[in-house]
Enzyme design. Structure first.
Site, PDB file in Angstrom:
ATOM      1  N   HIS A   1      -5.493  -3.297  -2.673  1.00  0.00           N
ATOM      2  CA  HIS A   1      -5.201  -2.367  -3.768  1.00  0.00           C
ATOM      3  C   HIS A   1      -5.174  -3.038  -5.141  1.00  0.00           C
ATOM      4  CE1 HIS A   1      -4.327   0.921  -1.022  1.00  0.00           C
ATOM      5  NE2 HIS A   1      -3.746   0.009  -0.267  1.00  0.00           N
TER       6      HIS A   1
ATOM      7  N   LYS B   1     -12.122   0.554  -1.754  1.00  0.00           N
ATOM      8  CA  LYS B   1     -11.111   1.265  -2.552  1.00  0.00           C
ATOM      9  C   LYS B   1     -11.591   1.307  -4.012  1.00  0.00           C
ATOM     10  CE  LYS B   1      -7.710   0.845   0.993  1.00  0.00           C
ATOM     11  NZ  LYS B   1      -6.777   0.027   1.725  1.00  0.00           N
TER      12      LYS B   1
ATOM     13  N   SER C   1       0.801  -1.224   0.000  1.00  0.00           N
ATOM     14  CA  SER C   1       0.000   0.000   0.000  1.00  0.00           C
ATOM     15  C   SER C   1       0.833   1.272   0.000  1.00  0.00           C
ATOM     16  CB  SER C   1      -0.968  -0.008   1.180  1.00  0.00           C
ATOM     17  OG  SER C   1      -0.290  -0.266   2.382  1.00  0.00           O
TER      18      SER C   1
END
Ligand SMILES: *Cc1c(COP(=O)(O)O)cnc(C)c1O
Length: 391
Positions: free
Chosen positions: A206, A237, A178
């Site tokens: 991610h 996200k 990250s």
């Protein structure tokens, strides 16, 4: 720790490690309003721009009208609704696994799954740069916690040999790191897990929605998805909603339903976020999703190349997360402040999020950024970076 809270806060200020909240007004687009002013947003994980996509908003509103605002209970009591089942089925189909299980956030998933899988007598092997929620899960577990140097497969092998156990072994890694934007060597990790009879868990917070031809994550991109025992990912996200999931075998999911405390002892996700996540997966798994990923990749690539050309160290980034190495905490914060003055919002990252001396400006890209605004941002960063002696 000193007795006084005020002293401790003062100490944080003195070290340049004090944090405060910054208000972002309006909805989450690629440009947002900070302190009354429109700025280019370069620190959001809303990678595909889905957090304010009309289809997700409509799905959330409809679900609220039909099912209400809250689930009212945890999953094992009366909090399992149609949308929980529908989303879990959709996630399993999307990921190509037997089953999937929802968690209330990525933090809750990691801090619940890891202690469920490993306890006294077991050993957890964790990349040194793994997310804080993995570290916290490992600390909660009371298993032996072995951290291996970042992405160092040879060192991990030595540590696996040096830490025999009759209990379980769990290898856990971020898919995309990250704070660095690099990708874990999943193929090699899968080979080690087979050789040592370990379980492999990948946190794809991610990678989900972003990596691989179908947006299925780092496992898909590296062609090893089916060898990962637990593919954890988040819905907050790239998927523009909220919550998290783990995609795994039916047996592991059944086990986690019975053992993961953050799953068992927490009120389940509300209808609006479930419906938004369902709509997001539909989008990610469509030609529109493919187009969004293509644009995101183009934007990140453009920035990486231009920033490297300007003399920045992008720290091995290979994804939409692109750090620019700064070094000290104060310089990183000054970098952020000066950029904000010039209409660019990028986050300086300091300890304890990253090791001391490796502070950085963490830039993240969105499919909805334009090429020109990215190139303009690099120009501004270069000027400020020169001022601060970073380039
Ligand atoms: C953001 C993040 C999490 C936490 O997910 P939330 O849903 O925000 O709680 C976990 N792991 C990684 C690698 C992350 O980046």
């Amino acid at each position: 720790m000193s007795g006084s809270i005020a002293d401790e806060l003062e100490e944080l200020r003195r070290q340049g490690l004090h944090r405060r909240l910054r208000l972002v007004a309006g909805s989450q687009g690629s440009r947002v309003t900070v302190a009354g002013r429109e700025v280019l947003l370069l620190c959001s994980n809303n990678y595909l721009g889905l957090a304010d996509h009309p289809r997700l908003k409509e799905a959330a509103v409809r679900a609220t009208e039909r099912f209400g605002t809250g689930s009212g209970a945890s999953r094992l009591v009366s909090g399992t609704m149609e949308l929980h089942e529908a989303l879990e089925e959709r996630l399993a189909r999307f990921k190509g696994t037997e089953a999937a299980l929802l968690f209330n956030s990525g933090y809750a998933a990691n801090s619940g799954i890891i202690p469920a899988l490993a306890g006294k007598g077991d050993v957890i092997f964790s990349d040194r740069l793994n997310h804080a929620s993995i570290v916290d899960g490992a600390l909660l577990s009371r298993a032996k916690f072995v951290r291996y140097p970042h992405n160092d497969v040879a060192a991990l092998r030595r540590l696996l040999e040096a830490n025999p156990t009759t209990g379980r072994r769990l290898i856990v890694t971020d898919g995309v790191f990250s704070m660095d934007g690099d990708v874990a060597p999943l193929r090699e990790l899968a080979a080690l897990k087979r050789e040592f009879g370990a379980l492999l868990m990948v946190d794809d917070a991610h990678g989900t929605g972003v990596l691989g031809g179908g947006g299925r994550g780092s496992g898909e991109m590296l062609g090893v998805a089916q060898e990962i025992d637990l593919q954890m990912g988040t819905l907050g996200k790239a998927l523009g909603s909220f919550g998290a999931y783990v995609a795994a075998s039916r047996e592991l999911v059944e086990y986690l339903v019975n053992r993961a405390r953050s799953f068992i002892f927490s009120t389940s996700l509300p209808p609006a976020v479930l419906a938004a996540a369902l709509a997001a997966i539909g989008l990610v798994d469509s030609p529109e999703g493919e187009e969004l990923r293509r644009r995101l990749d183009r934007n990140a690539r453009l920035f990486r190349e231009a920033a490297a050309g300007a003399g920045f160290d992008t720290m091995g980034s290979a994804t939409q997360i692109v750090p620019l190495f700064v070094g000290g905490a104060e310089e990183a914060m000054t970098f952020t402040a000066r950029l904000l003055d010039k209409g660019i919002f990028a986050q300086g990252i300091r300890p304890p999020t990253v090791p001391a001396g490796t502070c950085r400006l963490r830039c993240t890209f969105m499919a909805t950024h334009g090429e020109e605004e990215i190139l303009r941002a690099v120009g501004v960063m270069e000027r400020v970076g020169r001022d601060l002696g970073v380039v």
